[in-house]
Design an enzyme around this catalytic site. Structure first.
Site, short mmCIF file in Angstrom:
data_model
loop_
_atom_site.label_atom_id
_atom_site.label_comp_id
_atom_site.label_asym_id
_atom_site.label_seq_id
_atom_site.Cartn_x
_atom_site.Cartn_y
_atom_site.Cartn_z
N GLY A 22 63.61 -2.09 57.70
CA GLY A 22 62.54 -1.18 57.26
C GLY A 22 62.79 0.25 57.72
O GLY A 22 63.84 0.56 58.30
N GLY A 23 61.82 1.12 57.45
CA GLY A 23 61.98 2.55 57.73
C GLY A 23 62.21 2.85 59.20
O GLY A 23 63.26 3.41 59.59
N ILE A 24 61.27 2.48 60.05
CA ILE A 24 61.43 2.74 61.49
C ILE A 24 62.52 1.84 62.07
O ILE A 24 63.34 2.27 62.88
CB ILE A 24 60.08 2.54 62.23
CG1 ILE A 24 59.08 3.63 61.82
CG2 ILE A 24 60.27 2.53 63.74
CD1 ILE A 24 57.69 3.50 62.44
N GLY B 22 56.54 -5.52 60.99
CA GLY B 22 55.10 -5.39 60.77
C GLY B 22 54.77 -5.12 59.31
O GLY B 22 55.60 -4.60 58.56
N ILE B 23 53.55 -5.49 58.92
CA ILE B 23 53.09 -5.28 57.54
C ILE B 23 51.67 -4.73 57.56
O ILE B 23 50.99 -4.79 58.59
CB ILE B 23 53.10 -6.60 56.73
CG1 ILE B 23 52.19 -7.67 57.41
CG2 ILE B 23 54.51 -7.12 56.54
CD1 ILE B 23 51.93 -8.88 56.54
N THR B 24 51.25 -4.20 56.43
CA THR B 24 49.83 -3.84 56.25
C THR B 24 49.26 -4.64 55.08
O THR B 24 49.98 -4.95 54.12
CB THR B 24 49.64 -2.35 55.93
OG1 THR B 24 50.46 -2.01 54.81
CG2 THR B 24 49.98 -1.46 57.10
N GLN C 274 41.21 2.27 62.47
CA GLN C 274 41.41 2.97 61.20
C GLN C 274 40.58 2.31 60.11
O GLN C 274 40.60 1.08 59.98
CB GLN C 274 42.90 2.96 60.82
CG GLN C 274 43.22 3.47 59.42
CD GLN C 274 42.80 4.92 59.20
OE1 GLN C 274 42.83 5.74 60.12
NE2 GLN C 274 42.37 5.24 57.99
N TYR D 38 45.00 -4.90 60.97
CA TYR D 38 46.17 -4.22 61.53
C TYR D 38 45.86 -3.65 62.92
O TYR D 38 46.65 -3.80 63.86
CB TYR D 38 46.56 -3.11 60.55
CG TYR D 38 47.84 -2.35 60.85
CD1 TYR D 38 49.07 -2.83 60.41
CD2 TYR D 38 47.80 -1.13 61.52
CE1 TYR D 38 50.24 -2.11 60.64
CE2 TYR D 38 48.96 -0.41 61.74
CZ TYR D 38 50.18 -0.90 61.31
OH TYR D 38 51.32 -0.18 61.53
N GLY E 110 52.51 7.33 65.33
CA GLY E 110 51.49 7.80 64.39
C GLY E 110 52.00 7.60 62.97
O GLY E 110 52.80 6.69 62.71
N1 CAA Z 1 37.13 7.53 56.53
C1 CAA Z 1 35.93 7.52 55.93
N2 CAA Z 1 35.73 7.02 54.72
C2 CAA Z 1 36.78 6.51 54.08
C3 CAA Z 1 38.07 6.48 54.64
C4 CAA Z 1 38.22 7.04 55.91
N3 CAA Z 1 39.43 7.08 56.52
N4 CAA Z 1 38.91 5.91 53.77
C5 CAA Z 1 38.18 5.58 52.69
N5 CAA Z 1 36.90 5.95 52.88
C6 CAA Z 1 35.76 5.80 51.95
C7 CAA Z 1 36.05 6.52 50.64
O1 CAA Z 1 35.76 7.89 50.77
C8 CAA Z 1 35.11 5.80 49.71
O2 CAA Z 1 33.80 6.28 49.89
P1 CAA Z 1 32.81 6.46 48.64
O3 CAA Z 1 32.71 5.11 48.02
O4 CAA Z 1 31.56 6.94 49.30
O5 CAA Z 1 33.51 7.47 47.78
C9 CAA Z 1 35.13 4.38 50.23
O6 CAA Z 1 35.65 4.44 51.58
C10 CAA Z 1 36.04 3.47 49.44
O7 CAA Z 1 37.35 4.09 49.44
P2 CAA Z 1 38.43 3.69 48.33
O8 CAA Z 1 37.97 4.16 46.97
O9 CAA Z 1 39.78 4.14 48.78
O10 CAA Z 1 38.26 2.11 48.34
P3 CAA Z 1 39.29 0.98 48.24
O11 CAA Z 1 38.54 -0.29 48.50
O12 CAA Z 1 40.07 1.10 46.98
O13 CAA Z 1 40.33 1.23 49.47
C11 CAA Z 1 41.07 1.47 51.68
C12 CAA Z 1 39.86 1.31 50.77
C13 CAA Z 1 41.93 0.20 51.58
C14 CAA Z 1 40.58 1.62 53.10
C15 CAA Z 1 41.90 2.68 51.22
O14 CAA Z 1 41.09 3.83 51.30
C16 CAA Z 1 43.15 2.88 52.06
O15 CAA Z 1 44.19 2.30 51.80
N6 CAA Z 1 43.07 3.74 53.11
C17 CAA Z 1 44.19 4.02 53.96
C18 CAA Z 1 44.13 3.17 55.20
C19 CAA Z 1 45.25 3.62 56.13
O16 CAA Z 1 45.23 4.71 56.68
N7 CAA Z 1 46.26 2.77 56.31
C20 CAA Z 1 47.37 3.15 57.11
C21 CAA Z 1 48.60 2.58 56.50
S1 CAA Z 1 50.07 3.19 57.30
C22 CAA Z 1 50.14 2.37 58.72
O17 CAA Z 1 49.39 1.47 59.01
C23 CAA Z 1 51.23 2.79 59.66
C24 CAA Z 1 50.67 3.15 60.97
O18 CAA Z 1 50.78 2.38 61.90
C25 CAA Z 1 50.07 4.47 61.16
#
Ligand code: CAA
Length: 246
Positions: free
Chosen positions: A13-15, A89-91, A146, A152, A183
């Site tokens: 994977g990437g990292i 790891g996965i998400t 998060q 996760y 991060g």
């Molecule tokens: N804070 C506050 N509100 C949030 C939010 C946040 N971070 N993310 C989403 N919301 C809110 C949206 O604004 C929305 O609100 P409204 O309905 O009032 O507009 C509501 O949540 C639903 O959001 P979505 O339309 O995106 O809904 P969804 O069900 O399609 O998806 C989700 C929800 C899965 C959480 C999507 O927003 C998502 O994938 N978010 C990213 C999560 C994230 O950061 N993952 C990290 C992956 S990388 C990783 O994990 C590596 C690492 O170690 C750092």
């Protein structure tokens, strides 16, 4: 320097790729596991073109049996494992009220239970030889939580609980156990986050950019160095300043 045998889980994977390269550049013999034969073959070929010869073994780290077999095969190929990086790891992101049992279980099995499965298979050898380096690749989201990542964040926080317990049990035997908490890094995993969400996240990073896999590999190299013998049970955040808890 001493050349040692390192196993980096999820090395394709990437990292993981950056960690494999960094440890190889430090003179270690590096192995990783894979689940997808085609992807692994293409990766090995690309690495060979860059001058890296990594040992690849098939195995799913979420399975205790496959993890044990994988460790045995690496040891047969390269010798006893002295360095283990639990990086696989996965998400399966979803808000908790919509999360399925499968999304929960897959993440806990792959990100956390894997640490038990793989570490259990190497720890006795490290204890006998009185030398070892174990590094968990956790996440900023295990520290701060998060939105959309109850599964996760639970797994990643659990990884550091694992680190600090193992660190205590093995400190007298020359084995250090530490955590790196990246991060948001510019990998496929982060690029899969919907763009508007990702833009908001980047706006919260004081350095103003995503991290690079090489910046995480550097932190891993620090922990596995011979000179890091007195650093154990630590959690090193590498997150561009996005979370500064201590
Ligand atoms: N804070 C506050 N509100 C949030 C939010 C946040 N971070 N993310 C989403 N919301 C809110 C949206 O604004 C929305 O609100 P409204 O309905 O009032 O507009 C509501 O949540 C639903 O959001 P979505 O339309 O995106 O809904 P969804 O069900 O399609 O998806 C989700 C929800 C899965 C959480 C999507 O927003 C998502 O994938 N978010 C990213 C999560 C994230 O950061 N993952 C990290 C992956 S990388 C990783 O994990 C590596 C690492 O170690 C750092």
């Amino acid at each position: 320097m001493t050349s040692r045998v390192a196993l980096v889980t999820g090395g394709t994977g990437g990292i993981g790729t950056a960690i494999c390269k960094r440890l190889a550049q430090a003179g270690h013999r590096v192995a990783t596991n894979y689940r997808n034969e085609g992807k692994a073959r293409a990766w090995a070929e690309a690495m060979r073109e860059e001058g890296f010869g990594f040992t690849l073994v098939r195995g799913d780290v979420s399975s205790p049996d496959e993890a044990a077999t994988m460790v045995r095969q690496v040891e047969e190929a390269l010798g006893p494992i002295d360095i283990l990086v639990n990086n696989a790891g996965i998400t399966r992101d979803a808000t908790f009220h919509r999360m399925s049992p499968e999304q929960w279980t897959e993440v806990i099995n792959t990100n956390l239970n894997s640490c038990f499965n793989v570490t259990r298979a190497v720890i006795e050898g490290m204890r006998e030889r009185k030398w070892g380096r174990i590094v968990q690749i956790s996440s900023i989201n295990g520290q701060k939580g998060q939105y959309g990542q109850a599964n996760y964040a639970a797994a990643k926080a659990g990884m550091h609980g694992f680190t600090i317990s193992l660190a205590q049990e093995n400190a007298k035997l020359g084995i250090t156990v530490n955590t790196v908490s990246p991060g948001y890094i510019g990998t496929d995993m982060v690029m899969a986050v919907p763009e508007p969400v990702r833009e908001k996240i980047i706006a919260q990073i004081p350095t103003g950019r995503l991290g690079t896999p090489e910046e995480i590999a550097y932190a891993v190299a620090f922990f596995v160095a011979e000179e890091a013998a007195w650093i154990t049970g630590a959690n090193l955040a590498a997150n561009g300043g996005q979370y500064m808890g201590w």
